[in-house]
Enzyme design. Sequence first.
Site, PDB file in Angstrom:
ATOM      1  N   ARG A   1      89.985  66.300 -33.517  1.00 29.17           N
ATOM      2  CA  ARG A   1      90.572  65.673 -34.696  1.00 29.17           C
ATOM      3  C   ARG A   1      92.052  66.047 -34.802  1.00 29.17           C
ATOM      4  O   ARG A   1      92.394  67.228 -34.858  1.00 29.17           O
ATOM      5  CB  ARG A   1      89.846  66.121 -35.966  1.00 29.17           C
TER       6      ARG A   1
ATOM      7  N   HIS B   1      97.925  62.832 -42.961  1.00 26.79           N
ATOM      8  CA  HIS B   1      97.657  64.228 -43.289  1.00 26.79           C
ATOM      9  C   HIS B   1      98.909  64.824 -43.937  1.00 26.79           C
ATOM     10  O   HIS B   1      99.516  65.765 -43.410  1.00 26.79           O
ATOM     11  CB  HIS B   1      97.253  65.006 -42.037  1.00 26.79           C
TER      12      HIS B   1
ATOM     13  N   GLU C   1      92.087  64.905 -47.506  1.00 26.23           N
ATOM     14  CA  GLU C   1      92.112  65.655 -48.762  1.00 26.23           C
ATOM     15  C   GLU C   1      93.034  65.054 -49.834  1.00 26.23           C
ATOM     16  O   GLU C   1      94.063  65.635 -50.198  1.00 26.23           O
ATOM     17  CB  GLU C   1      92.505  67.107 -48.490  1.00 26.23           C
TER      18      GLU C   1
ATOM     19  N   ASN D   1      85.700  68.418 -45.882  1.00 22.48           N
ATOM     20  CA  ASN D   1      86.317  69.717 -45.587  1.00 22.48           C
ATOM     21  C   ASN D   1      85.830  70.743 -46.601  1.00 22.48           C
ATOM     22  O   ASN D   1      85.864  70.493 -47.815  1.00 22.48           O
ATOM     23  CB  ASN D   1      87.840  69.633 -45.691  1.00 22.48           C
TER      24      ASN D   1
ATOM     25  N   TYR E   1      85.523  75.261 -47.331  1.00 19.38           N
ATOM     26  CA  TYR E   1      85.826  76.618 -46.902  1.00 19.38           C
ATOM     27  C   TYR E   1      85.118  77.697 -47.714  1.00 19.38           C
ATOM     28  O   TYR E   1      84.698  78.706 -47.156  1.00 19.38           O
ATOM     29  CB  TYR E   1      87.345  76.869 -46.985  1.00 19.38           C
TER      30      TYR E   1
ATOM     31  N   GLU F   1      86.545  69.826 -41.481  1.00 18.18           N
ATOM     32  CA  GLU F   1      87.255  71.115 -41.451  1.00 18.18           C
ATOM     33  C   GLU F   1      86.345  72.184 -42.014  1.00 18.18           C
ATOM     34  O   GLU F   1      85.653  71.970 -43.016  1.00 18.18           O
ATOM     35  CB  GLU F   1      88.545  71.108 -42.284  1.00 18.18           C
TER      36      GLU F   1
ATOM     37  N   TRP G   1      88.179  74.390 -38.159  1.00 17.13           N
ATOM     38  CA  TRP G   1      89.621  74.521 -38.374  1.00 17.13           C
ATOM     39  C   TRP G   1      89.990  75.945 -37.962  1.00 17.13           C
ATOM     40  O   TRP G   1      89.495  76.892 -38.551  1.00 17.13           O
ATOM     41  CB  TRP G   1      89.998  74.264 -39.837  1.00 17.13           C
TER      42      TRP G   1
ATOM     43  N   GLU H   1     100.849  77.070 -41.814  1.00 12.16           N
ATOM     44  CA  GLU H   1      99.831  76.895 -42.853  1.00 12.16           C
ATOM     45  C   GLU H   1     100.466  76.613 -44.220  1.00 12.16           C
ATOM     46  O   GLU H   1     100.314  77.370 -45.182  1.00 12.16           O
ATOM     47  CB  GLU H   1      98.915  78.117 -42.916  1.00 12.16           C
TER      48      GLU H   1
END
Length: 612
Positions: A130, A175, A220, A363, A365, A431, A474, A481
């Site tokens: 990706r 993105h 996102e 995505n 986390y 992600e 990811w 970042e």
Amino acid sequence: MDTFEWNSGYSVRFGLHHVDFTNPTRPRTAKRSAIYYSEVIRSNGIPLQKEDEFLYGEFRPNFAWSVASAAYQIEGAWRTDGKGLSIWDKYTHSLGRIANDENGDVACDSYHRLDQDVALLKNLRVTHYRFSISWPRVLPDGTRSYVNEAGLNYYSKLVDALLAANIQPQVTIYHWDLPQSLQDVGGWENETIVERFKDYADLLFDRLGDRVKFWITLNEPYIIANLGHGYGTAAPGIFNRPGRGPYEAGHNLIKAHAEAWHLYNSTYRAKQGGLISITINSDWAEPRNPYKQEDIDAARRYMMFYGGWFANPIFNNGDYNEIMKSRVWERSLAQGLAKSRLPEFTEQQKKRIKGTYDFFGFNHYTTTLTSPLNFRQSVESYDADRGVASMADRTWLGSGSIWLKVTPFGFRRILNWIKEEFNNPPIYVTENGISERGTDLNDVWREHYFKHYVNEALKAATYDGVDLRGYTAWCLMDNFEWAAGYAERFGFYYTNYTDLTRIPKESSKYYRQLIRCNGFPDPKNVSHPCLQPEPEGKMTEMTTPHAGITSEPAPADNPESVSFLGMQISTSDAMVALYVEFALLLAAVLGIILFSVVYSKLRKKLKLAELF
């Protein structure tokens, strides 16, 4: 319960129940620990439920194993070959926006290191990759008045190189790096952006769609809208415009996605045969106290204002969810406004938006604990509309990012939330990963994270019937970042920002094995093909660590070799060498002892000789 704690008075609290010492009646409220302890007593210990045990099993055949990157975070070459400026170019060159005032001007220099990056992917054995396309690299002013062929050719070469390596490209159209020229006329807050985005997507479908079969329109949209136009902590850095906040940008993002999807569906799908959808991100929200209804309600609001903001119109009924609509409407009226700050879709727009997906790109986390938080009615903000306080449990493992706590249980729960809320769509996790700071290549925390998060995903698919089609880690290599600059490292490959070499971390081997096994085969089944050692030559060494980088991994071309005195030798030869080295060391020690004894006796004889 909390009590009078001697010299500390009432300031130190040991109790399972909170006591309000300011209230004459001293009311007691159970803390989370009291609830937990009651469960321990009831269970006579801490037994694991069967579904909480580690699950050995495999994902469906043809499961998509991927790893991700994003254009601005890795490409660099910010003014090369006719690329236009993006909002992140401008944002990062504004002092005080990014940690250490760093930027993506060079980043990982992937624009000039395409072959190296593909070699990293081949080493991981991923089936998919990706990546995103930089809008201003292809269309410098954001419009089709001029197509930058040099920029477009870079992506065409990348797609060809991936296919030659038997890796399927997963292309994110946007993105976050909007052309600055479009931001200058309002960006995502200007409705004309919908048509501009459609034109941009049309170019990509036309030029790359014969080879790309997996498209993601937006990555996102919550971050684009709320962090970019609410909190102001991401480009373009707009802080909560009165009367609009992040909602207008979010409104146009949804419409832009829908138009790109319809364009592909009506013009390109029949001849290209690909899939197209959107990637939505969300944390999972747990009530801070699962026995308090107000905390349960807060968790529900958190989810609907986060993942539900963009998912409900696309995957449900074409409109915002009722919780979000009613909250913003009520607060808008209380603020004296004639209409809601959350824009409304027309009936025609609702029909146009509803169902514009082929899969649910997701995505995720981490998890948070939630409780209600009341703001003054006059406050116009996303947080005030949501009315939720969030915090982390102090027992959760941390990471290199202050916001990212290791909470695998939340992954399974949020996958089930998607299943239940949006009629069990096909899900591709696009992600998931963990960060660290520093230079340690022996990243056992990353192996732990992927092991337990991916296992929770397997449980969701196996036990719960979640339609999970693929998983993306990811990320490929350490990169820029965003607001954290280069301090936080998420990659399977350590990026040395001095010379931009990529060095494999230990977790890269673990992820490769996970892909090879398609999950977690039972270790008792010793005959399983993936539990056998990889044949020699199947792994390739990428580069050599530099000074200051710890825990040098064994060379990848021979998993049975080790480094010994600067040489690479087999483990059996290394054992012999160690025995020889030990014998020589022992002989040297014995020699020194013998020499010391002889020398001591000789000195005594010499002293006696002097006396006589």
